[in-house]
Design a protein around this motif. Structure first.
Motif, mmCIF file in Angstrom:
data_model
loop_
_atom_site.group_PDB
_atom_site.id
_atom_site.type_symbol
_atom_site.label_atom_id
_atom_site.label_comp_id
_atom_site.label_asym_id
_atom_site.label_seq_id
_atom_site.Cartn_x
_atom_site.Cartn_y
_atom_site.Cartn_z
ATOM 1 N N ARG A 35 20.279 20.368 13.635
ATOM 2 C CA ARG A 35 19.343 19.257 13.823
ATOM 3 C C ARG A 35 20.059 17.909 13.909
ATOM 4 N NH1 ARG A 35 13.745 19.661 10.486
ATOM 5 N NH2 ARG A 35 13.201 21.778 11.091
ATOM 6 N N MET A 36 21.101 17.761 13.085
ATOM 7 C CA MET A 36 21.796 16.473 13.000
ATOM 8 C C MET A 36 23.002 16.394 13.924
ATOM 9 S SD MET A 36 21.491 15.766 8.882
ATOM 10 C CE MET A 36 22.295 14.152 8.983
ATOM 11 N N ASN A 37 23.298 17.514 14.607
ATOM 12 C CA ASN A 37 24.414 17.581 15.543
ATOM 13 C C ASN A 37 25.759 17.259 14.884
ATOM 14 O OD1 ASN A 37 25.420 18.170 18.097
ATOM 15 N ND2 ASN A 37 25.385 16.022 18.715
ATOM 16 N N ILE A 38 25.983 17.863 13.706
ATOM 17 C CA ILE A 38 27.255 17.749 12.999
ATOM 18 C C ILE A 38 27.603 19.115 12.421
ATOM 19 C CG2 ILE A 38 27.098 15.281 12.482
ATOM 20 C CD1 ILE A 38 26.053 15.940 9.758
ATOM 21 N N GLN A 39 28.782 19.249 11.875
ATOM 22 C CA GLN A 39 29.243 20.522 11.323
ATOM 23 C C GLN A 39 28.577 20.834 9.981
ATOM 24 O OE1 GLN A 39 31.420 22.726 12.790
ATOM 25 N NE2 GLN A 39 31.135 21.365 14.555
ATOM 26 N N PRO A 40 28.324 22.114 9.708
ATOM 27 C CA PRO A 40 27.751 22.502 8.415
ATOM 28 C C PRO A 40 28.579 22.006 7.224
ATOM 29 C CG PRO A 40 27.657 24.343 9.923
ATOM 30 C CD PRO A 40 28.463 23.270 10.601
ATOM 31 N N ARG A 41 29.878 21.949 7.385
ATOM 32 C CA ARG A 41 30.744 21.450 6.305
ATOM 33 C C ARG A 41 30.363 20.023 5.916
ATOM 34 N NH1 ARG A 41 36.822 21.030 7.822
ATOM 35 N NH2 ARG A 41 35.942 19.339 9.018
ATOM 36 N N MET A 42 30.021 19.201 6.902
ATOM 37 C CA MET A 42 29.636 17.822 6.618
ATOM 38 C C MET A 42 28.299 17.779 5.883
ATOM 39 S SD MET A 42 31.131 15.003 7.039
ATOM 40 C CE MET A 42 30.569 13.675 5.997
ATOM 41 N N ILE A 43 27.414 18.690 6.204
ATOM 42 C CA ILE A 43 26.137 18.774 5.496
ATOM 43 C C ILE A 43 26.402 19.066 4.020
ATOM 44 C CG2 ILE A 43 23.956 20.039 5.255
ATOM 45 C CD1 ILE A 43 24.208 18.199 7.789
ATOM 46 N N ARG A 44 27.277 20.011 3.754
ATOM 47 C CA ARG A 44 27.598 20.353 2.367
ATOM 48 C C ARG A 44 28.197 19.148 1.640
ATOM 49 N NH1 ARG A 44 28.636 25.154 5.145
ATOM 50 N NH2 ARG A 44 30.863 24.712 5.383
ATOM 51 N N ARG A 45 29.027 18.387 2.321
ATOM 52 C CA ARG A 45 29.595 17.168 1.715
ATOM 53 C C ARG A 45 28.513 16.139 1.425
ATOM 54 N NH1 ARG A 45 35.075 16.005 5.199
ATOM 55 N NH2 ARG A 45 36.243 17.797 4.425
ATOM 56 N N TYR A 46 27.610 15.934 2.376
ATOM 57 C CA TYR A 46 26.517 14.982 2.175
ATOM 58 C C TYR A 46 25.664 15.376 0.976
ATOM 59 C CZ TYR A 46 27.014 12.538 6.714
ATOM 60 O OH TYR A 46 27.445 11.776 7.772
ATOM 61 N N VAL A 47 25.307 16.653 0.888
ATOM 62 C CA VAL A 47 24.457 17.119 -0.208
ATOM 63 C C VAL A 47 25.193 16.976 -1.540
ATOM 64 C CG1 VAL A 47 23.252 19.116 -1.192
ATOM 65 C CG2 VAL A 47 23.054 18.602 1.258
ATOM 66 N N ALA A 48 26.458 17.320 -1.572
ATOM 67 C CA ALA A 48 27.242 17.177 -2.799
ATOM 68 C C ALA A 48 27.310 15.711 -3.215
ATOM 69 C CB ALA A 48 28.650 17.743 -2.604
ATOM 70 N N ARG A 49 27.529 14.818 -2.256
ATOM 71 C CA ARG A 49 27.588 13.387 -2.541
ATOM 72 C C ARG A 49 26.244 12.906 -3.099
ATOM 73 N NH1 ARG A 49 29.180 10.225 2.510
ATOM 74 N NH2 ARG A 49 31.055 11.444 2.175
#
Length: 72
Positions: free
Chosen positions: A39-53
């Motif tokens: 949906r956000m057109n980025i890598q899943p790894r970045m999603i995990r970083r965002y959620v952790a942050r």
């Protein structure tokens, strides 16, 4: 408590837009990292970083609340 909920809402509002979006899509809407990444057109790894942050930020804000004794 109501105070904790207010602090949590404020903490979420303080997040950068994309970090807040990823957090809400995962925690409120129940999407997984891959779905959010698409949906956000980025890598899943970045999603995990965002959620952790987001979780770290929320925890830090909640930790600043005065401790409430058990009253016993």
């Amino acid at each position: 408590s109501a105070q904790e909920l207010a602090v949590l809402r404020a903490a979420i509002d303080e997040l950068p837009a994309r970090c807040r979006q990823a957090f809400l899509l995962q925690r409120v809407h129940g999407l997984d990292s891959e779905e959010i990444a698409a949906r956000m057109n980025i890598q899943p790894r970045m999603i995990r970083r965002y959620v952790a942050r987001a979780l770290e930020h929320a925890r830090a804000r909640l930790d600043r609340l005065p401790s409430q004794g058990s009253g016993t």
